[in-house]
Design a protein around this motif. Structure first.
Motif, PDB file in Angstrom:
ATOM      1  N   GLY A  30       0.784  -1.225   0.000  1.00  0.00           N
ATOM      2  CA  GLY A  30       0.000   0.000   0.000  1.00  0.00           C
ATOM      3  C   GLY A  30       0.816   1.276   0.000  1.00  0.00           C
ATOM      4  O   GLY A  30       0.267   2.362  -0.126  1.00  0.00           O
ATOM      5  N   VAL A  31       2.118   1.164   0.153  1.00  0.00           N
ATOM      6  CA  VAL A  31       2.989   2.340   0.135  1.00  0.00           C
ATOM      7  C   VAL A  31       3.683   2.375  -1.228  1.00  0.00           C
ATOM      8  O   VAL A  31       4.302   1.394  -1.630  1.00  0.00           O
ATOM      9  CB  VAL A  31       4.043   2.288   1.270  1.00  0.00           C
ATOM     10  CG1 VAL A  31       4.965   3.491   1.207  1.00  0.00           C
ATOM     11  CG2 VAL A  31       3.356   2.205   2.629  1.00  0.00           C
ATOM     12  N   PRO A  32       3.570   3.488  -1.935  1.00  0.00           N
ATOM     13  CA  PRO A  32       4.159   3.544  -3.278  1.00  0.00           C
ATOM     14  C   PRO A  32       5.686   3.518  -3.258  1.00  0.00           C
ATOM     15  O   PRO A  32       6.312   3.924  -2.287  1.00  0.00           O
ATOM     16  CB  PRO A  32       3.644   4.869  -3.843  1.00  0.00           C
ATOM     17  CG  PRO A  32       3.288   5.695  -2.659  1.00  0.00           C
ATOM     18  CD  PRO A  32       2.897   4.736  -1.581  1.00  0.00           C
ATOM     19  N   GLY A  33       6.251   3.040  -4.347  1.00  0.00           N
ATOM     20  CA  GLY A  33       7.707   2.994  -4.481  1.00  0.00           C
ATOM     21  C   GLY A  33       8.285   1.739  -3.869  1.00  0.00           C
ATOM     22  O   GLY A  33       7.575   0.822  -3.478  1.00  0.00           O
ATOM     23  N   ALA A  34       9.598   1.722  -3.806  1.00  0.00           N
ATOM     24  CA  ALA A  34      10.325   0.609  -3.198  1.00  0.00           C
ATOM     25  C   ALA A  34      11.471   1.190  -2.395  1.00  0.00           C
ATOM     26  O   ALA A  34      12.036   2.230  -2.752  1.00  0.00           O
ATOM     27  CB  ALA A  34      10.860  -0.329  -4.278  1.00  0.00           C
ATOM     28  N   ALA A  35      11.800   0.550  -1.292  1.00  0.00           N
ATOM     29  CA  ALA A  35      12.901   1.014  -0.450  1.00  0.00           C
ATOM     30  C   ALA A  35      14.210   0.939  -1.227  1.00  0.00           C
ATOM     31  O   ALA A  35      14.497  -0.064  -1.878  1.00  0.00           O
ATOM     32  CB  ALA A  35      12.985   0.177   0.816  1.00  0.00           C
ATOM     33  N   GLU A  36      14.966   2.025  -1.162  1.00  0.00           N
ATOM     34  CA  GLU A  36      16.271   2.088  -1.812  1.00  0.00           C
ATOM     35  C   GLU A  36      17.266   2.716  -0.844  1.00  0.00           C
ATOM     36  O   GLU A  36      16.890   3.539  -0.003  1.00  0.00           O
ATOM     37  CB  GLU A  36      16.207   2.947  -3.080  1.00  0.00           C
ATOM     38  CG  GLU A  36      15.250   2.426  -4.120  1.00  0.00           C
ATOM     39  CD  GLU A  36      15.025   3.417  -5.254  1.00  0.00           C
ATOM     40  OE1 GLU A  36      15.096   2.969  -6.404  1.00  0.00           O
ATOM     41  OE2 GLU A  36      14.795   4.611  -4.978  1.00  0.00           O
ATOM     42  N   THR A  37      18.511   2.356  -0.972  1.00  0.00           N
ATOM     43  CA  THR A  37      19.559   2.933  -0.135  1.00  0.00           C
ATOM     44  C   THR A  37      19.528   4.450  -0.280  1.00  0.00           C
ATOM     45  O   THR A  37      19.485   4.980  -1.390  1.00  0.00           O
ATOM     46  CB  THR A  37      20.942   2.388  -0.555  1.00  0.00           C
ATOM     47  OG1 THR A  37      20.932   0.979  -0.342  1.00  0.00           O
ATOM     48  CG2 THR A  37      22.053   3.014   0.258  1.00  0.00           C
ATOM     49  N   GLY A  38      19.517   5.147   0.849  1.00  0.00           N
ATOM     50  CA  GLY A  38      19.563   6.608   0.856  1.00  0.00           C
ATOM     51  C   GLY A  38      18.242   7.305   0.614  1.00  0.00           C
ATOM     52  O   GLY A  38      18.205   8.525   0.476  1.00  0.00           O
ATOM     53  N   ASP A  39      17.119   6.587   0.609  1.00  0.00           N
ATOM     54  CA  ASP A  39      15.809   7.217   0.401  1.00  0.00           C
ATOM     55  C   ASP A  39      15.413   8.139   1.560  1.00  0.00           C
ATOM     56  O   ASP A  39      14.740   9.128   1.372  1.00  0.00           O
ATOM     57  CB  ASP A  39      14.715   6.160   0.256  1.00  0.00           C
ATOM     58  CG  ASP A  39      14.544   5.685  -1.175  1.00  0.00           C
ATOM     59  OD1 ASP A  39      15.176   6.251  -2.079  1.00  0.00           O
ATOM     60  OD2 ASP A  39      13.766   4.739  -1.374  1.00  0.00           O
ATOM     61  N   HIS A  40      15.764   7.771   2.767  1.00  0.00           N
ATOM     62  CA  HIS A  40      15.421   8.535   3.986  1.00  0.00           C
ATOM     63  C   HIS A  40      13.914   8.683   4.168  1.00  0.00           C
ATOM     64  O   HIS A  40      13.425   9.717   4.593  1.00  0.00           O
ATOM     65  CB  HIS A  40      16.107   9.898   4.000  1.00  0.00           C
ATOM     66  CG  HIS A  40      17.587   9.824   3.915  1.00  0.00           C
ATOM     67  ND1 HIS A  40      18.364   9.337   4.943  1.00  0.00           N
ATOM     68  CD2 HIS A  40      18.454  10.131   2.915  1.00  0.00           C
ATOM     69  CE1 HIS A  40      19.641   9.368   4.597  1.00  0.00           C
ATOM     70  NE2 HIS A  40      19.718   9.840   3.358  1.00  0.00           N
TER      71      HIS A  40
END
Length: 131
Positions: free
Chosen positions: A104-114
């Motif tokens: 339900g949360v858009p996007g994907a976790a990426e290094t440095g996203d904060h």
């Protein structure tokens, strides 16, 4: 109830995605006239939502941003933890953690996203629940 919590996480991610520049840009946008009816509706909605009560149980909850938190193997991807309130205060046994890898949360976790660097709470969708 689970859908409402995900909707709130989505709102938090949208605010986080805007960042300070996006919020500042929105503040300088051209004004749009507000009718008395629209203003009354917004005021009524704002009063109906209990401040910081994300799950609607009548107790204030706590949203904690961890922008430097690790998500899987991604450092500083960030996450948000919601600690639900109770009659005696925050209930550390009743919490949920949201990242960009959460359903339900858009996007994907990426290094440095904060993700979770900036948080805001309000009834953004006008349903009477704090988002």
């Amino acid at each position: 109830m689970r859908e409402r919590v995900f909707a709130r996480a989505l709102a938090v991610s949208a605010v986080t995605a805007l960042g300070a520049a996006g919020v500042a840009g929105a503040a300088h946008a051209s004004p749009v006239p507000v009718t008395a009816t629209a203003k009354a509706a917004v005021t009524a909605t704002a009063k109906s939502a209990k401040a910081y009560d994300f799950n609607g149980d009548g107790y204030p909850d706590l949203a904690l941003g961890s922008p430097y938190g690790k998500v899987g193997s991604k450092t500083s991807a960030g996450f948000v933890t919601i600690v639900y309130g109770s009659k005696s205060g925050p209930n550390l046994k009743k919490k949920q953690v949201f990242s960009q890898d959460s359903a339900g949360v858009p996007g994907a976790a990426e290094t440095g996203d904060h993700f979770g660097f900036s948080l805001a709470a309000a009834d953004f969708d006008g349903d009477g629940w704090t988002d």
